[in-house]
Design a protein around this motif. Structure first.
Motif, PDB file in Angstrom:
ATOM      1  N   SER A 298       0.832  -1.188   0.000  1.00  0.00           N
ATOM      2  CA  SER A 298       0.000   0.000   0.000  1.00  0.00           C
ATOM      3  C   SER A 298       0.866   1.237   0.000  1.00  0.00           C
ATOM      4  N   LEU A 299       0.209   2.363  -0.088  1.00  0.00           N
ATOM      5  CA  LEU A 299       0.905   3.629   0.001  1.00  0.00           C
ATOM      6  C   LEU A 299       1.305   3.910   1.443  1.00  0.00           C
ATOM      7  N   THR A 300       0.847   3.109   2.363  1.00  0.00           N
ATOM      8  CA  THR A 300       1.173   3.261   3.770  1.00  0.00           C
ATOM      9  C   THR A 300       1.952   2.051   4.222  1.00  0.00           C
TER      10      THR A 300
ATOM     11  N   PHE B  77      -3.176   9.702   2.735  1.00  0.00           N
ATOM     12  CA  PHE B  77      -3.461   8.274   2.819  1.00  0.00           C
ATOM     13  C   PHE B  77      -4.153   7.927   4.117  1.00  0.00           C
TER      14      PHE B  77
ATOM     15  N   THR C 285      -5.489   2.895   1.647  1.00  0.00           N
ATOM     16  CA  THR C 285      -5.722   3.583   0.385  1.00  0.00           C
ATOM     17  C   THR C 285      -5.185   5.000   0.497  1.00  0.00           C
ATOM     18  N   GLY C 286      -4.943   5.607  -0.648  1.00  0.00           N
ATOM     19  CA  GLY C 286      -4.456   6.978  -0.617  1.00  0.00           C
ATOM     20  C   GLY C 286      -4.127   7.490  -1.996  1.00  0.00           C
TER      21      GLY C 286
ATOM     22  N   GLU D 102      -3.037   6.657  -7.259  1.00  0.00           N
ATOM     23  CA  GLU D 102      -4.063   6.329  -6.273  1.00  0.00           C
ATOM     24  C   GLU D 102      -4.053   4.841  -5.987  1.00  0.00           C
TER      25      GLU D 102
END
Length: 189
Positions: free
Chosen positions: A26-28, A106, A112-113, A135
């Protein structure tokens, strides 16, 4: 130089493999909820707003959490919603993957982000993707606007794919709209 060229020449096969094996990062920092795990925030200044349950960090911000590091010029971290809004030069490292952008918003809980004027490096596939927006739409899906993708290192890749939109899922599906395949700066397809 020869090693770089050989790797780039073979990387077209890597591109196909990438779409089949794209990791579900993920973006995180994946699987981290800031309300459940330890979070360290370092910055030149940090303020806490009790009413909004937010931390406001400015100047050389470094946030460390399980499987991830976020660096930015400023970050607002909402503990109630698990949302982080980072601005300035932003770099997010999750496992070995790297996301960079001018602004990154995010949600740690939903994984998600959105990154603005961003670029990603997927370490497992040695794959670079740039986009005006990146995204992370779900657990294993990404959407890129004004995308450029390559496996070549450096600012002038030997080959790249470009397109207005790129949608990729970890299941191996990828679609690119208004796409071009370029060798250097020469469009081939």
């Amino acid at each position: 130089m020869i090693l770089r060229r050989k790797r780039c020449q073979l990387s077209f096969v890597g591109l196909i493999i990438f779409f089949c094996l794209l990791p579900a990062h993920s973006l995180t920092a994946a699987e981290t909820d800031i309300s459940k795990g330890p979070v360290t925030i370092e910055a030149d200044s940090i303020a806490y707003d009790k009413e909004e349950d937010t931390y406001h960090a400015k100047g050389n911000v470094l946030i460390i959490f399980s499987r991830g590091v976020l660096m930015a010029e400023s970050v607002v971290l909402n503990r109630a919603t698990n949302e982080a809004n980072a601005e300035g030069y932003v770099m997010l490292i999750s496992d070995e993957d790297i996301l960079e952008g001018d602004r990154v918003d995010f949600n740690i809980e939903s994984k998600t982000g959105v990154a603005h004027q961003g670029k990603m490096f997927f370490a497992a596939n040695h794959f670079y993707v740039k986009g005006s927006t990146i995204e992370k739409t779900g657990e294993a899906s990404y959407h890129f606007e004004n995308a450029t993708a390559t496996t070549c290192d450096g600012d002038s890749p030997d080959w790249r794919l470009t397109g207005r939109e790129l949608d990729v899922t970890v299941d191996g599906y990828g679609t690119m709209k208004d796409s071009k395949f370029l060798a250097g700066s020469v469009p081939l397809l």
